[in-house]
Every structure is written in structure tokens, then in C-alpha cells.
Design an enzyme around this catalytic site. Structure first.
Site, short mmCIF file in Angstrom:
data_model
loop_
_atom_site.label_atom_id
_atom_site.label_comp_id
_atom_site.label_asym_id
_atom_site.label_seq_id
_atom_site.Cartn_x
_atom_site.Cartn_y
_atom_site.Cartn_z
N ARG A 1 7.94 13.96 -7.71
CA ARG A 1 7.43 12.59 -7.51
C ARG A 1 6.14 12.37 -8.32
O ARG A 1 5.18 11.79 -7.83
CB ARG A 1 7.16 12.30 -6.02
CG ARG A 1 8.34 12.50 -5.12
CD ARG A 1 9.48 11.52 -5.38
NE ARG A 1 10.66 11.98 -4.69
CZ ARG A 1 11.57 12.79 -5.26
NH1 ARG A 1 11.45 13.15 -6.53
NH2 ARG A 1 12.62 13.19 -4.59
N SER B 1 10.37 6.65 2.39
CA SER B 1 9.64 7.75 3.00
C SER B 1 8.15 7.59 2.73
O SER B 1 7.74 7.39 1.59
CB SER B 1 10.11 9.09 2.44
OG SER B 1 11.44 9.32 2.85
N GLU C 1 3.61 9.58 -0.25
CA GLU C 1 4.43 9.28 -1.43
C GLU C 1 4.19 7.82 -1.83
O GLU C 1 4.31 7.45 -2.99
CB GLU C 1 5.91 9.51 -1.06
CG GLU C 1 6.88 9.37 -2.22
CD GLU C 1 8.30 9.76 -1.83
OE1 GLU C 1 8.49 10.81 -1.17
OE2 GLU C 1 9.22 9.02 -2.18
C1 LIG Z 1 14.90 2.16 1.65
C2 LIG Z 1 14.16 2.95 0.59
C3 LIG Z 1 14.65 4.16 0.15
C4 LIG Z 1 13.98 4.89 -0.84
N1 LIG Z 1 14.51 6.08 -1.25
C5 LIG Z 1 13.87 6.78 -2.20
C6 LIG Z 1 14.42 8.01 -2.67
O1 LIG Z 1 15.47 8.45 -2.23
N2 LIG Z 1 13.74 8.70 -3.63
C7 LIG Z 1 12.57 8.24 -4.15
O2 LIG Z 1 12.01 8.90 -5.03
N3 LIG Z 1 12.03 7.07 -3.74
C8 LIG Z 1 12.64 6.34 -2.79
N4 LIG Z 1 12.11 5.15 -2.34
C9 LIG Z 1 10.83 4.72 -2.86
C10 LIG Z 1 10.96 3.70 -4.03
O3 LIG Z 1 12.20 3.11 -4.05
C11 LIG Z 1 10.75 4.38 -5.35
O4 LIG Z 1 9.52 5.02 -5.37
C12 LIG Z 1 10.82 3.37 -6.51
O5 LIG Z 1 11.02 4.12 -7.67
C13 LIG Z 1 9.59 2.50 -6.65
O6 LIG Z 1 9.86 1.52 -7.64
P1 LIG Z 1 9.26 0.06 -7.56
O7 LIG Z 1 9.65 -0.65 -8.81
O8 LIG Z 1 9.64 -0.62 -6.32
O9 LIG Z 1 7.71 0.37 -7.59
P2 LIG Z 1 6.53 -0.42 -6.82
O10 LIG Z 1 6.70 -0.22 -5.36
O11 LIG Z 1 6.43 -1.80 -7.31
O12 LIG Z 1 5.28 0.40 -7.33
C14 LIG Z 1 5.11 1.73 -6.95
C15 LIG Z 1 3.99 2.34 -7.81
O13 LIG Z 1 4.46 2.40 -9.16
C16 LIG Z 1 3.59 1.68 -10.02
N5 LIG Z 1 4.40 1.04 -11.05
C17 LIG Z 1 5.42 0.17 -10.88
N6 LIG Z 1 5.94 -0.17 -12.08
C18 LIG Z 1 5.24 0.51 -13.01
C19 LIG Z 1 5.28 0.58 -14.43
N7 LIG Z 1 6.17 -0.12 -15.14
N8 LIG Z 1 4.37 1.37 -15.07
C20 LIG Z 1 3.45 2.07 -14.38
N9 LIG Z 1 3.37 2.04 -13.03
C21 LIG Z 1 4.24 1.28 -12.36
C22 LIG Z 1 2.86 0.68 -9.12
O14 LIG Z 1 1.60 0.31 -9.68
C23 LIG Z 1 2.74 1.49 -7.84
O15 LIG Z 1 1.61 2.34 -7.91
C24 LIG Z 1 12.77 4.39 -1.38
C25 LIG Z 1 12.27 3.15 -0.94
C26 LIG Z 1 12.95 2.43 0.03
C27 LIG Z 1 12.41 1.10 0.47
#
Ligand SMILES: Cc1cc2nc3c(=O)[nH]c(=O)nc-3n(C[C@H](O)[C@H](O)[C@H](O)COP(=O)(O)OP(=O)(O)OC[C@H]3O[C@@H](n4cnc5c(N)ncnc54)[C@H](O)[C@@H]3O)c2cc1C
Length: 323
Positions: free
Chosen positions: A161, A213, A319
Site C-alpha cells: 500500500r 479498510s 490505510e
Molecule cells: C468498499 C471499499 C473496498 C475497498 N477495497 C480495497 C482493497 O481491496 N484494496 C485496496 O488497496 N484498497 C481498497 N479500498 C480503498 C480504495 O478503494 C483504494 O485505496 C483506492 O485505490 C483509492 O482510490 P481513489 O481514487 O478513491 O483515491 P482517493 O480516496 O480520492 O484518494 C486517496 C489518496 O490518494 C491520493 N490521490 C488520489 N489520486 C491521486 C493522483 N492522481 N495522484 C496522486 N495522489 C492521488 C489522494 O490525495 C489521497 O491521499 C476500498 C475502498 C472501499 C470504499
């Protein structure tokens, strides 16, 4: 004319449906717009927070006193086994594109919410797969110098991660990523993705707003030293009995113990504060059960850390990101 919006409620951009307003907000649809917004923020001396799908962030009740820059770079291109996806492409859309072209390698991400940029930055993973397994190169911009670089995956610092983009803590924004996948069978690829989605629907408390998580799983070496007999036995048996609790040892991507199980063993399953609650279905999810505020979630996070440390002597690590 390009313009920042003002006083935009962030709750509707977070899967948690929690949080106050952004003083300024801008949705960038091209790299040129990203550059414009960063320059404008610098000129006005504003802090910048990059927003992807908002699936992994807890927005403070007071909101963010700077610019929230939402990346809506949604272009996809590429031929053969290669797909280049903009940072704002939803992972689900990337999977649809890969399936349509019979490209295999990303099936593990079936049901993973959020954008390509967010997933690359956090090296998202599950079911034994991680972004780093398929990412070949990442294009990003340094927010201070405005320099755009393309790094091969080996230089992206991918870990559990983790990535160089995460370590740079918002000063480097992922613009796009190139994936190299393997030729596969379309029906088989679609079937695995469906299975992953079904698994998540059964195990995750999707009935309430949540951000996945809250904590990373706990490395086995936080309990037994790597190389020790106890460590080797736990890995071989894929289980560990510790302080009156039993854990299965998952190797995803290295030997870890479920943070959710530790939270449950610490007696917190179903415990609530305000509108926030440790989900009885999956205690590593703190759900927004009833109009929760960020402070309700924050106090449950602190409670889990304290109780798990007391019960098992280990430190839980978040996380999710606080905004
Ligand atoms: C129901 C559910 C299940 C999930 N299951 C998993 C799983 O199995 N495995 C897992 O790893 N994660 C999981 N996640 C967490 C999440 O989905 C991931 O971490 C996802 O990759 C976050 O992407 P996002 O675009 O929503 O980021 P955001 O929530 O918008 O941002 C998260 C972080 O990333 C940064 N960020 C976003 N875009 C960029 C970019 N382009 N450049 C630099 N920084 C950036 C933001 O500034 C912030 O710090 C889950 C979440 C939910 C709600």
C-alpha cells in the site's frame, strides 16, 4: 474561462458522505488544466489536495482551507497488450476495457472502487494482486517544479500500500499509468471479475457509506521476528495462536494478520461513537451508520489503536488518508 469554485461541500465527493467544504475546488479534465490549477494555487499561496474517487479519504468536519483538485483525466488508449489510462479513469472502467480486449492481469481488482491515480498512489491490492504487478510506467507531475516525468514501475517505489507518490505526500500527482497485460480468455476474465465483486458484496458492509479498510493488515513480524522458529511455524501452518486469539496468516503480499480480527478480538466489533460504528460484518471497516461526523470516526480510530495495542502489543497503521 477557467475558475475555481468556492466553498464546495466535500461530503458528496467522499464515499463516506462525511466532511466540511473545500475553500476552493477545481475539476481538471486535461493535463493543461492540472498545470493551470497548480500555477493558480501557487500564485494564491494555497495548499492543494488531489482528489480521485474519494473512496479512501476521511474529510475533516472543518473541511479544507485550500484547493481540492479533482482529477478527471479519463482518457484511455493503447493497443496490443498495453493500456494507458488517465489518473481519473475509474478502476471499473479500466477493467471493462481490459475485458473487452481479452487482457488478463487486473481481475483481482473486480469491485475495487476509486480511480487509477488513487490506486497507483496507494499500490492498491487484494486477492493476491497489486497494481504494481501490471503497471509498466507512471507519468506524473511535480507540483513544485511543474516538471512532468515518466517513471518505469521499478522506479515507482511500490511496496505494501505504498509508492513514491504516496511518500511524496501530495507533491507529486499521478497523471496516467501504462499497464501491460497478458492475452487471456474474455469469458474467464469476466467470470473472475464477477466472482471478486460478489465476494466483496458478501463480506463488505456496503449497505453503509464507508471508505474500505481503515487500517493496514499487521505484518506477522510485528509479533514474531522474521527468521525465528515461531515466525516460520506460523507461515508453514498459515495460522497463529497468540494471546488467547487465533489468526490465519495471509500472504497478501507477505505474511500478515487481519487487522479486522484484532479489532474484533479487542472487543470492538459493533462498538459505535456518534453515527460511526465498527462494522460487525467486517470490523476493519468503520461505517457511517447514521449521519456520522469526522470526529466520530477519528475517535473510533484512536480507540482501535489503543485497544489493539493493549490486547496484542502491536501498532495499527491507517490505510486511509485524512483530509
Ligand atoms: C468498499 C471499499 C473496498 C475497498 N477495497 C480495497 C482493497 O481491496 N484494496 C485496496 O488497496 N484498497 C481498497 N479500498 C480503498 C480504495 O478503494 C483504494 O485505496 C483506492 O485505490 C483509492 O482510490 P481513489 O481514487 O478513491 O483515491 P482517493 O480516496 O480520492 O484518494 C486517496 C489518496 O490518494 C491520493 N490521490 C488520489 N489520486 C491521486 C493522483 N492522481 N495522484 C496522486 N495522489 C492521488 C489522494 O490525495 C489521497 O491521499 C476500498 C475502498 C472501499 C470504499
Amino acid at each position: 474561462m477557467k475558475k475555481f469554485k468556492e466553498n464546495v461541500p466535500l461530503a458528496k465527493f467522499s464515499h463516506y458522505a462525511i466532511g466540511g467544504p473545500a475553500r476552493y475546488f477545481f475539476a481538471a479534465r486535461s493535463e493543461a488544466e492540472v498545470k493551470w490549477a497548480l500555477r493558480e494555487a501557487k500564485r494564491r499561496k494555497l495548499g492543494v489536495f488531489v482528489l480521485g474517487g474519494g473512496t479512501n479519504i476521511l474529510v475533516r468536519d472543518a473541511g479544507f482551507d485550500g484547493l481540492v483538485l479533482r482529477l478527471e483525466l479519463k482518457r484511455m488508449s493503447g493497443s496490443g497488450s498495453r493500456i494507458v489510462a488517465g489518473a481519473g479513469v475509474m478502476m471499473a472502467d479500466l477493467l471493462t476495457r481490459a475485458t473487452g480486449r481479452s487482457l488478463s492481469g487486473l481481475e483481482w481488482a473486480g469491485g475495487l472502487p476509486g480511480t487509477v491515480g488513487g490506486a497507483v498512489r496507494g499500490n492498491a491490492g487484494c486477492f493476491g494482486g497489486e497494481m504494481k504487478d501490471s503497471v509498466r510506467a507512471v507519468r506524473s507531475i511535480d507540483t513544485r517544479t511543474m516538471k512532468i516525468v515518466t517513471r518505469p514501475a521499478a522506479r515507482c517505489g511500490f511496496g505494501y500500500r505504498d509508492s513514491i507518490f504516496k511518500k511524496k505526500n501530495g507533491t507529486e500527482i499521478v497523471l496516467s499509468a501504462a499497464f501491460v497485460l497478458a492475452k487471456g480468455n474474455k469469458t474467464d476474465i469476466a467470470k473472475v471479475i464477477r466472482e471478486r465483486i460478489r465476494y466483496r458484496a458478501e463480506r463488505h458492509p456496503l449497505e453503509h457509506p464507508n471508505i474500505g479498510s481503515i487500517f493496514k493488515n499487521v505484518p506477522l513480524h510485528a509479533i514474531h521476528k522474521k527468521g525465528s522458529g515461531a515466525y516460520a511455524r506460523a507461515v508453514a501452518k498459515r495460522s497463529l495462536a497468540y494471546r488467547g486469539a487465533s489468526f490465519s496468516v495471509k500472504t497478501d503480499p507477505f505474511p500478515v494478520l487481519s487487522a479486522g480480527r484484532m479489532i474484533a478480538e479487542a472487543g470492538l466489533s459493533g462498538v459505535s461513537n456518534g453515527g460511526a460504528m465498527f462494522s460487525p460484518k467486517h470490523p476493519n471497516f468503520i461505517v457511517n451508520a447514521l449521519g456520522a461526523e469526522a470526529k466520530d470516526v477519528a475517535s473510533l480510530i484512536a480507540l482501535a489503536k489503543a485497544e489493539v495495542r493493549r490486547r496484542f502489543g502491536v501498532a495499527l497503521e491507517e490505510e486511509v488518508q485524512l483530509l
